[in-house]
Scaffold this motif. Sequence first.
Motif, PDB file in Angstrom:
ATOM      1  N   ILE A   1    -167.681  36.527 -13.506  1.00  0.00           N
ATOM      2  CA  ILE A   1    -167.560  34.969 -13.497  1.00  0.00           C
ATOM      3  C   ILE A   1    -166.586  34.939 -14.530  1.00  0.00           C
ATOM      4  CG2 ILE A   1    -168.489  32.823 -13.680  1.00  0.00           C
ATOM      5  CD1 ILE A   1    -170.828  33.506 -12.077  1.00  0.00           C
ATOM      6  N   GLU A   2    -165.357  33.831 -14.430  1.00  0.00           N
ATOM      7  CA  GLU A   2    -164.732  33.292 -15.499  1.00  0.00           C
ATOM      8  C   GLU A   2    -164.638  31.885 -15.059  1.00  0.00           C
ATOM      9  OE1 GLU A   2    -160.911  34.707 -15.653  1.00  0.00           O
ATOM     10  OE2 GLU A   2    -161.495  36.778 -16.362  1.00  0.00           O
ATOM     11  N   SER A   3    -164.818  30.959 -16.272  1.00  0.00           N
ATOM     12  CA  SER A   3    -164.830  29.553 -16.308  1.00  0.00           C
ATOM     13  C   SER A   3    -163.168  28.979 -16.389  1.00  0.00           C
ATOM     14  CB  SER A   3    -165.681  28.997 -17.311  1.00  0.00           C
ATOM     15  OG  SER A   3    -167.275  29.471 -17.025  1.00  0.00           O
ATOM     16  N   HIS A   4    -163.023  28.202 -15.648  1.00  0.00           N
ATOM     17  CA  HIS A   4    -161.577  27.767 -15.470  1.00  0.00           C
ATOM     18  C   HIS A   4    -161.625  26.174 -15.269  1.00  0.00           C
ATOM     19  CE1 HIS A   4    -159.002  31.060 -15.107  1.00  0.00           C
ATOM     20  NE2 HIS A   4    -160.109  31.800 -14.843  1.00  0.00           N
ATOM     21  N   VAL A   5    -160.679  25.449 -15.447  1.00  0.00           N
ATOM     22  CA  VAL A   5    -160.661  23.858 -15.318  1.00  0.00           C
ATOM     23  C   VAL A   5    -159.925  23.565 -14.041  1.00  0.00           C
ATOM     24  CG1 VAL A   5    -158.952  23.427 -17.175  1.00  0.00           C
ATOM     25  CG2 VAL A   5    -160.465  21.709 -16.356  1.00  0.00           C
ATOM     26  N   LEU A   6    -160.408  22.788 -13.327  1.00  0.00           N
ATOM     27  CA  LEU A   6    -159.539  22.047 -12.137  1.00  0.00           C
ATOM     28  C   LEU A   6    -159.543  20.729 -12.332  1.00  0.00           C
ATOM     29  CD1 LEU A   6    -158.386  22.466  -9.230  1.00  0.00           C
ATOM     30  CD2 LEU A   6    -160.788  21.782  -8.318  1.00  0.00           C
ATOM     31  N   GLN A   7    -158.458  19.941 -12.114  1.00  0.00           N
ATOM     32  CA  GLN A   7    -158.205  18.681 -12.276  1.00  0.00           C
ATOM     33  C   GLN A   7    -158.472  17.822 -11.081  1.00  0.00           C
ATOM     34  OE1 GLN A   7    -154.982  17.346 -15.127  1.00  0.00           O
ATOM     35  NE2 GLN A   7    -154.431  19.638 -15.234  1.00  0.00           N
ATOM     36  N   ALA A   8    -158.353  16.628 -10.994  1.00  0.00           N
ATOM     37  CA  ALA A   8    -158.176  15.721 -10.141  1.00  0.00           C
ATOM     38  C   ALA A   8    -157.469  14.474 -10.323  1.00  0.00           C
ATOM     39  CB  ALA A   8    -159.475  15.527  -9.398  1.00  0.00           C
ATOM     40  N   PHE A   9    -157.069  13.635  -9.585  1.00  0.00           N
ATOM     41  CA  PHE A   9    -156.345  12.608  -9.922  1.00  0.00           C
ATOM     42  C   PHE A   9    -156.472  11.325  -8.895  1.00  0.00           C
ATOM     43  CE2 PHE A   9    -154.201  16.418 -10.328  1.00  0.00           C
ATOM     44  CZ  PHE A   9    -153.706  16.389 -11.522  1.00  0.00           C
ATOM     45  N   VAL A  10    -156.433   9.996  -9.440  1.00  0.00           N
ATOM     46  CA  VAL A  10    -156.487   8.826  -8.332  1.00  0.00           C
ATOM     47  C   VAL A  10    -155.304   8.082  -8.862  1.00  0.00           C
ATOM     48  CG1 VAL A  10    -158.171   7.892  -9.779  1.00  0.00           C
ATOM     49  CG2 VAL A  10    -158.097   7.116  -7.275  1.00  0.00           C
ATOM     50  N   THR A  11    -154.808   7.475  -7.916  1.00  0.00           N
ATOM     51  CA  THR A  11    -153.672   6.377  -8.019  1.00  0.00           C
ATOM     52  C   THR A  11    -154.290   5.036  -8.014  1.00  0.00           C
ATOM     53  OG1 THR A  11    -153.160   6.101  -5.710  1.00  0.00           O
ATOM     54  CG2 THR A  11    -151.952   7.915  -6.426  1.00  0.00           C
ATOM     55  N   GLU A  12    -153.264   4.138  -8.492  1.00  0.00           N
ATOM     56  CA  GLU A  12    -153.921   2.746  -8.236  1.00  0.00           C
ATOM     57  C   GLU A  12    -154.016   2.486  -6.746  1.00  0.00           C
ATOM     58  OE1 GLU A  12    -150.212   0.150  -9.260  1.00  0.00           O
ATOM     59  OE2 GLU A  12    -149.024   2.025  -8.577  1.00  0.00           O
ATOM     60  N   PRO A  13    -155.090   1.530  -6.434  1.00  0.00           N
ATOM     61  CA  PRO A  13    -155.276   1.214  -4.986  1.00  0.00           C
ATOM     62  C   PRO A  13    -154.105   0.565  -4.302  1.00  0.00           C
ATOM     63  CG  PRO A  13    -156.720  -0.266  -6.539  1.00  0.00           C
ATOM     64  CD  PRO A  13    -155.720   0.388  -7.266  1.00  0.00           C
ATOM     65  N   VAL A  14    -154.173   1.166  -2.914  1.00  0.00           N
ATOM     66  CA  VAL A  14    -153.140   0.658  -2.079  1.00  0.00           C
ATOM     67  C   VAL A  14    -153.767   0.380  -0.657  1.00  0.00           C
ATOM     68  CG1 VAL A  14    -151.150   1.400  -2.900  1.00  0.00           C
ATOM     69  CG2 VAL A  14    -152.494   2.902  -1.466  1.00  0.00           C
ATOM     70  N   LYS A  15    -153.111  -0.317   0.238  1.00  0.00           N
ATOM     71  CA  LYS A  15    -154.019  -0.557   1.652  1.00  0.00           C
ATOM     72  C   LYS A  15    -153.673   0.534   2.412  1.00  0.00           C
ATOM     73  CE  LYS A  15    -152.016  -4.898   2.452  1.00  0.00           C
ATOM     74  NZ  LYS A  15    -150.902  -6.186   2.901  1.00  0.00           N
ATOM     75  N   PRO A  16    -154.905   0.656   3.433  1.00  0.00           N
ATOM     76  CA  PRO A  16    -154.892   1.811   4.266  1.00  0.00           C
ATOM     77  C   PRO A  16    -153.721   2.653   4.573  1.00  0.00           C
ATOM     78  CG  PRO A  16    -156.724   0.427   4.864  1.00  0.00           C
ATOM     79  CD  PRO A  16    -155.722  -0.426   3.927  1.00  0.00           C
ATOM     80  N   LEU A  17    -153.814   3.750   4.241  1.00  0.00           N
ATOM     81  CA  LEU A  17    -152.397   4.847   4.444  1.00  0.00           C
ATOM     82  C   LEU A  17    -152.929   6.062   4.977  1.00  0.00           C
ATOM     83  CD1 LEU A  17    -149.594   5.456   4.285  1.00  0.00           C
ATOM     84  CD2 LEU A  17    -149.832   6.395   2.071  1.00  0.00           C
ATOM     85  N   VAL A  18    -153.765   6.794   4.139  1.00  0.00           N
ATOM     86  CA  VAL A  18    -154.245   8.094   4.493  1.00  0.00           C
ATOM     87  C   VAL A  18    -155.603   8.001   5.257  1.00  0.00           C
ATOM     88  CG1 VAL A  18    -154.593  10.412   3.543  1.00  0.00           C
ATOM     89  CG2 VAL A  18    -152.887   9.064   2.531  1.00  0.00           C
ATOM     90  N   HIS A  19    -155.579   8.131   6.429  1.00  0.00           N
ATOM     91  CA  HIS A  19    -156.834   8.016   7.188  1.00  0.00           C
ATOM     92  C   HIS A  19    -157.491   9.390   7.323  1.00  0.00           C
ATOM     93  CE1 HIS A  19    -155.403   4.041   7.989  1.00  0.00           C
ATOM     94  NE2 HIS A  19    -154.148   4.658   8.498  1.00  0.00           N
ATOM     95  N   HIS A  20    -157.085  10.576   6.785  1.00  0.00           N
ATOM     96  CA  HIS A  20    -157.803  11.883   6.987  1.00  0.00           C
ATOM     97  C   HIS A  20    -157.945  12.384   5.587  1.00  0.00           C
ATOM     98  CE1 HIS A  20    -155.261  10.985  10.711  1.00  0.00           C
ATOM     99  NE2 HIS A  20    -156.528  11.140  11.181  1.00  0.00           N
ATOM    100  N   VAL A  21    -158.394  13.659   5.484  1.00  0.00           N
ATOM    101  CA  VAL A  21    -157.964  14.455   4.385  1.00  0.00           C
ATOM    102  C   VAL A  21    -156.958  15.238   4.744  1.00  0.00           C
ATOM    103  CG1 VAL A  21    -158.926  16.305   2.723  1.00  0.00           C
ATOM    104  CG2 VAL A  21    -160.501  14.525   3.756  1.00  0.00           C
ATOM    105  N   VAL A  22    -155.931  15.242   3.953  1.00  0.00           N
ATOM    106  CA  VAL A  22    -154.594  16.052   4.350  1.00  0.00           C
ATOM    107  C   VAL A  22    -154.591  17.234   3.292  1.00  0.00           C
ATOM    108  CG1 VAL A  22    -152.075  15.912   4.884  1.00  0.00           C
ATOM    109  CG2 VAL A  22    -153.619  14.198   5.483  1.00  0.00           C
ATOM    110  N   ALA A  23    -154.310  18.372   3.675  1.00  0.00           N
ATOM    111  CA  ALA A  23    -153.983  19.411   2.820  1.00  0.00           C
ATOM    112  C   ALA A  23    -152.570  19.917   3.028  1.00  0.00           C
ATOM    113  CB  ALA A  23    -155.050  20.508   2.806  1.00  0.00           C
ATOM    114  N   TYR A  24    -151.839  20.333   2.189  1.00  0.00           N
ATOM    115  CA  TYR A  24    -150.548  20.731   2.196  1.00  0.00           C
ATOM    116  C   TYR A  24    -150.383  22.269   2.266  1.00  0.00           C
ATOM    117  CZ  TYR A  24    -145.536  20.855   0.618  1.00  0.00           C
ATOM    118  OH  TYR A  24    -144.226  20.930   0.548  1.00  0.00           O
ATOM    119  N   GLY A  25    -150.065  22.871   3.669  1.00  0.00           N
ATOM    120  CA  GLY A  25    -150.179  24.237   3.751  1.00  0.00           C
ATOM    121  C   GLY A  25    -149.107  25.177   2.856  1.00  0.00           C
ATOM    122  N   ALA A  26    -148.046  24.489   2.321  1.00  0.00           N
ATOM    123  CA  ALA A  26    -147.068  25.228   1.577  1.00  0.00           C
ATOM    124  C   ALA A  26    -147.080  25.004   0.158  1.00  0.00           C
ATOM    125  CB  ALA A  26    -145.541  24.570   1.912  1.00  0.00           C
TER     126      ALA A  26
END
Lengths: 88, 418
Positions: free
Chosen positions: B254-279
């Motif tokens: 096992i090695e310990s690594h850091v993963l980041q996450a981000f959040v933008t300012e709030p906007v009206k509903p746009l992304v209705h799913h969880v979307v992952a980028y395959g590329a």
Amino acid sequence: MLRIPCPCCGPRDHDEFRYGGDASVPRPAPDDPDPEAWHAYVYRRQNPKGAHREYWQHVLGCRQWLVVERDTVSHRIGSVVMAREWQA
Amino acid sequence: MRNSAFNILRQGLTGNRGWPRTWRDRTPNRRYDVVIVGGGGHGLATAYYLARRHGLRNIAVLEKGHIGGGNVGRNTTVIRSNYLLPPNTQFYEHSMQLWEGLSQELNYNVMFSQRGQIVTAHSEDQLDSFAHRANVMRANGIEAEILDRAQLRRVLPYLDWSDRQRFPIWGAILQRRAGTARHDAVAWGYARAADRLGVDIIENCEVTGIRLEAGRVTGLDTTRGEIAADRVGLTVAGHTTQLCHMAGITDLPIESHVLQAFVTEPVKPLVHHVVAYGADHFYISQSDKGGLVFGGSLDGYNSFASRGNLGIVREVAEAAIALMPCIAPLRLLRHWGGIMDMTPDASPIISRTPVEGLYLNGGWCYGGFKATPASGVCFAHLLATGEDHPLAAGYRLDRFRTGHLIDEAGAGPFAWLQ
Ligand SMILES: Cc1cc2nc3c(=O)[nH]c(=O)nc-3n(C[C@H](O)[C@H](O)[C@H](O)COP(=O)(O)OP(=O)(O)OC[C@H]3O[C@@H](n4cnc5c(N)ncnc54)[C@H](O)[C@@H]3O)c2cc1C
Ligand SMILES: [Zn+2]
């Protein structure tokens, strides 16, 4: 950004480098028949919280492999030497 | 007090002043049958199932900080069961089924939202590999759908459909039952339910040493005194190796690594799913408050610092804009990091250890939130019976020695060794 003082190129941002992992793990001789030694080399890690000796390659610079001493909590960088001059 | 429509109404009408503490504030006893180290999602779930399914009562969870302060409160809450290899396929599907009944079981709304998860494909071959994955899922009784470009375009019109794309979108794999849950509610819900079954939840209690006698665990040194224990379960996420060092186990994969996450300012509903980028490494969902929550790659070198590096902020933002140019004007509100225990095959460890009485649950890399209920069930089974749960028998520590690795990097977390 980490800044790594490359012995050839001087201080450079770490995104010019490629990380190569823990440098303190001894690599068995190529003809070592002992699976235990290979298992240790491939999988076992100390994973220290603190000083860590690790490989970085200066891919976008001199392309040398370096052994960097870095603190895994503060990211402070200590000694940096050429990997070929370093003994685990 | 139970959470019910009646109580919510009554409390609402009386100023919400009558709610009791969600869990009791305990001082530690001198001795427990089972001590769980680490009050994240996995530790709390384990304690809950130990009490609920195995009838154990003398249990403590020791947490060095506060409940919800670790990765359970830092993650991006994606829940899915689209894994390719056994035992992952069956284990994560079992977890999904537990999620589907979790709010009822805990009497606590974990806000599980099955909004569907979509992974985009950017070549014919990638879409073929998704079809393979979907077939494996269906053969295991898990629903999955393949969408072609035209079908996907109707669902996600806001992606970059232009022909400027270097890797144009070919289609996608969709799991409709996948989604998100409210991370804090998961921690609080399990803590409350465990507390009601008599589990002692002890915060601000850091384990500093593991006591051994003749190769067996006898107890723990903590910042709140010595605590004797017959069995100890470790669920400390990024600090797995540090706790194991205390018991003389210094050679974990096992090695310990850091993963980041981000959040933008709030906007009206746009992304209705969880979307992952395959590329590239990028995935996104929208919170109920309207912020776009997204993440990407690990920082890429061993780290115990729960803060990330700017280089990754730029990389993830670049991937985001490549897939969804429309979000380019948004400002980032916050970003943060969590420390994860990465294994070489990117799969977890639920296992006994060479030390008798010491059990390990770790190596969840960056995919352990979705596993929380099943991980709790399997680890509780191991702690209570001493036997591997059938769903987790493949997650033993000795697989790295015997060669039975579960190399699932394609759908799960990416170890830096990938
Ligand atoms: C940015 C980010 C995004 C993620 N996104 C996802 C996602 O979308 N989907 C998904 O499935 N997974 C995701 N994960 C992974 C997931 O969060 C973790 O795998 C999971 O939360 C780990 O289990 P846990 O909840 O028990 O960990 P934690 O909540 O970290 O619990 C471990 C606890 O142990 C405590 N501890 C440590 N040392 C000691 C000690 N000595 N004594 C006492 N207590 C101690 C810590 O304080 C901590 O509270 C993400 C992780 C991160 C960081
Ligand atoms: Zn250089």
